[in-house]
Design a protein around this motif. Structure first.
Motif, PDB file in Angstrom:
ATOM      1  N   GLY A 203       3.334  18.531 -16.868  1.00 10.45           N
ATOM      2  CA  GLY A 203       4.140  18.800 -15.688  1.00 10.45           C
ATOM      3  C   GLY A 203       4.527  20.243 -15.510  1.00 10.45           C
ATOM      4  O   GLY A 203       5.397  20.560 -14.690  1.00 10.45           O
ATOM      5  N   ILE A 204       3.884  21.136 -16.267  1.00  8.22           N
ATOM      6  CA  ILE A 204       4.165  22.566 -16.164  1.00  8.22           C
ATOM      7  C   ILE A 204       3.199  23.199 -15.164  1.00  8.22           C
ATOM      8  O   ILE A 204       1.984  22.999 -15.240  1.00  8.22           O
ATOM      9  CB  ILE A 204       4.020  23.245 -17.546  1.00  8.22           C
ATOM     10  CG1 ILE A 204       5.001  22.620 -18.543  1.00  8.22           C
ATOM     11  CG2 ILE A 204       4.247  24.753 -17.438  1.00  8.22           C
ATOM     12  CD1 ILE A 204       4.771  23.049 -19.972  1.00  8.22           C
ATOM     13  N   GLU A 205       3.724  23.984 -14.243  1.00 10.40           N
ATOM     14  CA  GLU A 205       2.871  24.593 -13.234  1.00 10.40           C
ATOM     15  C   GLU A 205       1.925  25.607 -13.873  1.00 10.40           C
ATOM     16  O   GLU A 205       2.310  26.375 -14.750  1.00 10.40           O
ATOM     17  CB  GLU A 205       3.711  25.281 -12.161  1.00 10.40           C
ATOM     18  CG  GLU A 205       2.894  25.745 -10.960  1.00 10.40           C
ATOM     19  CD  GLU A 205       3.743  26.203  -9.791  1.00 10.40           C
ATOM     20  OE1 GLU A 205       3.160  26.679  -8.792  1.00 10.40           O
ATOM     21  OE2 GLU A 205       4.991  26.098  -9.859  1.00 10.40           O
ATOM     22  N   VAL A 206       0.661  25.578 -13.437  1.00  6.23           N
ATOM     23  CA  VAL A 206      -0.359  26.487 -13.955  1.00  6.23           C
ATOM     24  C   VAL A 206      -0.844  27.392 -12.823  1.00  6.23           C
ATOM     25  O   VAL A 206      -0.517  27.175 -11.653  1.00  6.23           O
ATOM     26  CB  VAL A 206      -1.546  25.703 -14.566  1.00  6.23           C
ATOM     27  CG1 VAL A 206      -1.092  24.899 -15.776  1.00  6.23           C
ATOM     28  CG2 VAL A 206      -2.184  24.776 -13.529  1.00  6.23           C
ATOM     29  N   ASP A 207      -1.628  28.405 -13.187  1.00  2.00           N
ATOM     30  CA  ASP A 207      -2.032  29.399 -12.193  1.00  2.00           C
ATOM     31  C   ASP A 207      -3.318  29.033 -11.461  1.00  2.00           C
ATOM     32  O   ASP A 207      -3.883  29.850 -10.736  1.00  2.00           O
ATOM     33  CB  ASP A 207      -2.186  30.778 -12.850  1.00  2.00           C
ATOM     34  CG  ASP A 207      -3.254  30.797 -13.943  1.00  2.00           C
ATOM     35  OD1 ASP A 207      -3.867  29.746 -14.194  1.00  2.00           O
ATOM     36  OD2 ASP A 207      -3.447  31.873 -14.540  1.00  2.00           O
TER      37      ASP A 207
END
Length: 433
Positions: free
Chosen positions: A401-405
């Motif tokens: 659930g961590i935003e990635v680039d």
């Protein structure tokens, strides 16, 4: 109710030999004139291609991040309905998932009630195998580890010690594979090699013969026999819209999920075309450009200018097109190879892809876009050199659930990105609204 042999080939860790065992077993069963259905735990689209070649069938991904438990059960029942044997290849170690056991081979085995056959790298190991086997058998009681195959075994006397370990733990030894270099699969920077120079049929027959000699296949089929899975109601009813769908498929573009193509067949006709060799697109309402190995065919892709023009015209006139990973790179202004050579491409996406300073980007992805939570997987070494100039139309997160680039690009009705999307449970056409 009829019975069928179901087994999941798992391992204590990656590199234990489960892919080699799976491919050899698939070919051995085919050579015995049995109808065999291969499956693959997880999102891998390269192992499944090897399964296809070994079995002369279609391997199906079973993935509990990309799809729901009901969807996975439906897939397993549907594709096993007319088969004699189902062979599922696990992913990484038996209990390795994207979040502890979530998405692991063990979770698939539990959901589908598939007996597990372990592959263990027994190099430099004897009776200590008992402790390893005991742990894998008893760690999680909701799965059934019924047998084990030992890999990289030095001799018959070495195998004797390993069989003693099995006896004391209560897991059946099904044979062993001696160390032999010519049954190891050559690798490439992006997963397993699909080189033309690699004669797969000869390799598969060699591994099958090796397995027939060293593994008790009859006993393996006997201890994994179960009642045939029941086909339930489909988890999603798709309305045929009589659409014309065209899918890129050649040496450069061939990474896709089989069930995605089955979905397109529910929407209408599916035609395959080659960006490498065809001069223009077929008539279509929807175009799919999957990933693959475009970096190995840059000259031919760059020189096929008429295909570039055909794709540009299609997109400029509002045609719907989804491009993933290598397909997205192909639509960029150019692709730079690892040596710095620049090859002009379709030039719809005003950005440049490069193979220089390669770094692996790998993992599950959740895309929040257009009111939908879209699931997919990312696996590539290339990058967009000027990505900071491109705006993403979606928020993209990893399995935690961590935003990635990572980015999802859109131009008119072209949607493109590095993520390989699993859309068999989506309303695919709503992406273009």
């Amino acid at each position: 109710m009829s019975k069928i042999s179901n087994l999941l080939i798992a391992a204590t860790s990656s590199g234990s030999g489960k892919t080699t065992l799976t491919l050899g077993l698939l070919r051995a069963l085919k050579n015995r004139q049995l109808e065999v259905q291969p499956f693959k735990c997880g999102p891998d689209y390269i192992d499944t291609k090897y399964h296809d070649l070994a079995s002369h069938g279609h391997s199906i991904n079973l993935d509990l991040f990309l799809s729901s438990p009901d969807h996975v059960k439906q897939l397993y029942a549907k594709h096993s309905a007319s088969k004699d044997v189902c062979v599922t290849e696990g992913v990484m170690g038996l209990f390795d998932g994207y979040d502890r056991m979530q998405g692991s081979s063990a979770q698939i085995a539990e959901l589908l009630d598939i007996p597990v056959v372990l592959v263990i790298n027994a190099k430099s190991m004897a009776y200590s195998a008992a402790a390893m086997l005991y742990g894998f058998k008893n760690f999680y009681k909701n799965i059934d580890v019924v047998g084990v195959v030992f890999n990289f075994v030095g001799s018959e006397s070495h195998y004797h010690f390993l069989k003693e370990a099995c006896k004391d733990v209560g897991i059946e030894p099904l044979g062993y594979l001696p160390k032999q270099a010519d049954i190891e699969i050559p690798s490439r920077h992006l997963g397993l090699s699909l080189d033309k120079e690699f004669c797969f049929d000869h390799f598969a027959d060699k591994v099958a013969s090796f397995i027939e000699k060293h593994i008790d296949i009859n006993r393996l089929l006997e201890i994994t026999k179960q009642e045939r899975p029941v086909v339930s109601l489909a988890d999603k009813k798709i309305t045929n819209k009589n659409l014309k769908n065209a899918v890129a498929y050649d040496e450069a573009f061939n990474f896709f999920y089989y069930e995605n193509i089955e979905y397109l067949k529910e929407l209408g006709d599916v035609t395959f075309f080659s960006p490498l060799w065809d001069k223009e697109l077929p008539k279509a309402d929807f175009i799919y450009l999957p990933g693959g190995y475009p970096e190995l065919h840059l000259s031919a892709l760059s020189e096929n200018k008429s295909m570039h023009e055909s794709i540009r015209n299609y997109i400029e006139n509002g045609g719907k097109l989804l491009a993933e990973c290598g397909g997205m790179m192909y639509l960029c202004s150019s692709i730079t190879d690892k040596d710095g050579n620049v090859y002009p491409m379709v030039d719809v996406l005003k950005q440049n892809a490069t193979m220089q300073q390669m770094r692996l980007k790998l993992g599950y992805r959740s895309l929040s876009y257009n009111g939908q939570n879209i699931k997919g997987h990312e696996f590539h070494y290339s990058k967009i050199a000027n990505a900071e100039n491109s705006i993403s139309i979606a928020k993209i997160y990893n399995a935690k659930g961590i935003e990635v680039d990572a980015k999802l690009f859109r131009y008119k009705n072209l949607i493109a990105g590095y993520t390989h999307i699993y859309w068999a449970q989506l309303d695919l056409l709503s992406l273009f609204e």
